[in-house]
Design an enzyme around this catalytic site. Sequence first.
Site, PDB file in Angstrom:
ATOM      1  N   ASP A  97       0.830  -1.205   0.000  1.00  0.00           N
ATOM      2  CA  ASP A  97       0.000   0.000   0.000  1.00  0.00           C
ATOM      3  C   ASP A  97       0.874   1.269   0.000  1.00  0.00           C
ATOM      4  OD1 ASP A  97      -2.042   1.956   0.752  1.00  0.00           O
ATOM      5  OD2 ASP A  97      -3.238   0.250   1.453  1.00  0.00           O
ATOM      6  N   THR A 110      -6.985   3.907  -1.875  1.00  0.00           N
ATOM      7  CA  THR A 110      -6.689   2.496  -1.603  1.00  0.00           C
ATOM      8  C   THR A 110      -7.713   1.532  -2.192  1.00  0.00           C
ATOM      9  OG1 THR A 110      -5.468   3.006   0.386  1.00  0.00           O
ATOM     10  CG2 THR A 110      -6.457   0.820   0.283  1.00  0.00           C
ATOM     11  N   ASN A 126     -12.598   5.511  -1.782  1.00  0.00           N
ATOM     12  CA  ASN A 126     -12.726   4.801  -0.506  1.00  0.00           C
ATOM     13  C   ASN A 126     -14.131   4.988   0.051  1.00  0.00           C
ATOM     14  OD1 ASN A 126     -10.145   3.830  -0.528  1.00  0.00           O
ATOM     15  ND2 ASN A 126      -9.354   5.226   1.031  1.00  0.00           N
ATOM     16  N   LYS A 170      -5.526  -4.274   5.717  1.00  0.00           N
ATOM     17  CA  LYS A 170      -6.806  -3.545   5.640  1.00  0.00           C
ATOM     18  C   LYS A 170      -7.894  -4.433   5.043  1.00  0.00           C
ATOM     19  CE  LYS A 170      -4.577   0.893   4.599  1.00  0.00           C
ATOM     20  NZ  LYS A 170      -4.459   1.984   3.613  1.00  0.00           N
ATOM     21  N   ASP A 171      -9.095  -4.281   5.512  1.00  0.00           N
ATOM     22  CA  ASP A 171     -10.202  -5.060   4.954  1.00  0.00           C
ATOM     23  C   ASP A 171     -10.389  -4.778   3.465  1.00  0.00           C
ATOM     24  OD1 ASP A 171     -11.365  -2.486   5.202  1.00  0.00           O
ATOM     25  OD2 ASP A 171     -12.923  -3.119   6.613  1.00  0.00           O
ATOM     26  N   ARG A 172     -10.345  -3.499   3.065  1.00  0.00           N
ATOM     27  CA  ARG A 172     -10.595  -3.177   1.656  1.00  0.00           C
ATOM     28  C   ARG A 172      -9.549  -3.780   0.720  1.00  0.00           C
ATOM     29  NH1 ARG A 172      -9.738   1.404   4.555  1.00  0.00           N
ATOM     30  NH2 ARG A 172      -8.046   2.841   4.060  1.00  0.00           N
ATOM     31  N   HIS A 207       1.358   8.056   5.646  1.00  0.00           N
ATOM     32  CA  HIS A 207       0.367   9.020   6.149  1.00  0.00           C
ATOM     33  C   HIS A 207       0.820   9.681   7.453  1.00  0.00           C
ATOM     34  CE1 HIS A 207      -2.848   8.563   3.312  1.00  0.00           C
ATOM     35  NE2 HIS A 207      -2.916   7.258   3.474  1.00  0.00           N
ATOM     36  N   ASP A 253      -1.320  -0.067  -4.680  1.00  0.00           N
ATOM     37  CA  ASP A 253      -2.670   0.433  -4.963  1.00  0.00           C
ATOM     38  C   ASP A 253      -2.663   1.902  -5.393  1.00  0.00           C
ATOM     39  OD1 ASP A 253      -1.764   1.125  -2.422  1.00  0.00           O
ATOM     40  OD2 ASP A 253      -3.773   1.176  -1.567  1.00  0.00           O
ATOM     41  N   HIS A 254      -1.585   2.591  -5.134  1.00  0.00           N
ATOM     42  CA  HIS A 254      -1.410   3.994  -5.526  1.00  0.00           C
ATOM     43  C   HIS A 254      -0.006   4.392  -5.118  1.00  0.00           C
ATOM     44  CE1 HIS A 254      -1.904   4.796  -1.256  1.00  0.00           C
ATOM     45  NE2 HIS A 254      -3.019   4.083  -1.296  1.00  0.00           N
TER      46      HIS A 254
END
Length: 563
Positions: A55, A94, A115, A178-180, A311, A352-353
């Site tokens: 991520d 994400t 998101n 992360k769940d996503r 972050h 993812d980015h």
Amino acid sequence: MEMFPVKLKSLTTVLAATLCFATAGAGLAQDSAPPVAKVTAATPPPKLIVAISVDQFSADLFAEYRSHYTGGLARLASGVVFPAGYQSHGATETCPGHSTILTGNHPAHTGIIANNYFDLSVARSDKRVYCAEDETVPDTSSGGGKYAASVNHLMVPTLGDLMKARDPKAQIVSVAGKDRAAIMMGGRKADELMWLFPGGLTSYRGTTLSPVAQQASSAIAAAIGQARPAMDLPADCASHDIAIPIDKGGTVGTGRFQRDGGDFRRFMASPEADGAVLAAGAALRAARKLGEGSTTDLLILGLSATDYIGHSTGTEGAEMCIQMHALDQQLGDFFARLDATGIDYAVVLTADHGGHDLPERNRQNAWPAAERVDAALDPEAMGKAVAEKLGLPQPLLYGDGPFGDMYLSKALTPAQRKAALAELVARYRAHRQVEAVVTGEELANHPISKRSPDVWTLMDKLRASYNAQRSGDFIVVLKPRVTPIPESGLGYVATHGSVWDYDRRVPILFWRKGLTAFEQPNAVMTVDIMPTLAALIDLPVDAAKIDGRCLDLLSGPESSCRP
Ligand SMILES: [Zn+2]
């Protein structure tokens, strides 16, 4: 490895021991393995695909640290390397990013446009919808852990779904921080799908983890509960070790990841989180014998620590430098354990980015124009001002921050709606930090670009993120160098999500034993990964149903893509 942080290694060892890492091998004798044979078009499909998303692992981070890698990332960097991969769409968050990796589709088609998006027709009072929730479950809301995790919003099948449809014996396991990440890469048919939470590992409501996943969960919970001392600073991280003051007090840049026992937030924003996911993935692989059956299996790993570290401390501090070394080492350990099984496995690793640094450090490092977003661009404030001016009902405008998709209230007459849209678009456009404002209507009429993603226009990028059912009435694009966090606070100083290339560019790395290395520096896309992997395992994919194309992983005249 002297620069390797000792504390982290001990954590990995603790987890590994508890999770029976040492017995991860399936008893396939390594010493009887034949010498490495070159992979050709005639080589049978690999028995296991390992798909890894790191991520916020930008192409810039990969480039900056590439020469320092000695472990797993060094191995991948010596495989088939696409250093200019693109999450080509505009909303580089994400959930959308993870939705492209194993579906072959842009967010326009995966339906995962952000998101969080807004659906003003939902029954509950919270109209914001989290990408990976089921908002129809009673007593839920989109934030604060009060949602019911779900794959429902994903509109297309994943690689795992297609593998299962072809052969139900194919096993699909998805584990992420992360769940996503676990959900958008895992799809609907995963045998096991889980993510980290303060109690270790968890999954969808009403599901029970397998015994091995429960064991892994307990070991992770124990690790979270233990206080962690500071990690060592690798020698080549010394130049990053500079304190940068942030708005709300304190500094970033010199962190070492020490934390109190039970501090889950700091656990997640540290190399420990990736170690936990890798250890759990290895334990599940061994327990389920992934890669040892008659068909190809898929192990999906979502490593989220790099994002949380980016972050909370930015991309150029000692923290990220330590993380890059730790990620490299932990991936190396993970691959070494896979090697020991003798299984023929193929790896893809991407992100993812991308991401970029906090403006406070950017300003010190030759980028003086870097700044934070003006709080006046907040949709609530903007909507209130326009509603008062035009005498319209409130709330007028819904948005998940100072940029991206904006939604007008449904309680407007057509005339009010037209007036509100015109006033809002004009106000956003007039702001000095705004690059452009585009309406959903304009995007609906714009075709999805077939050009190379490095030459995409702003409209091309936004179109790849546009879904008529879910996108906003208009989309606000901030200028480059504007960080959409009005004030830096502890835990949240830098972010991504923009249309600019620092947030779009990610490495795409393929590795398999015997695969001839090559590097292709021209632009490719993360939507190319799914058809590339599908071809590797002779799985037919309808080209009309995806946005990506198969990347030929065989250097020379042979091709790994289907004719
Ligand atoms: Zn992310």
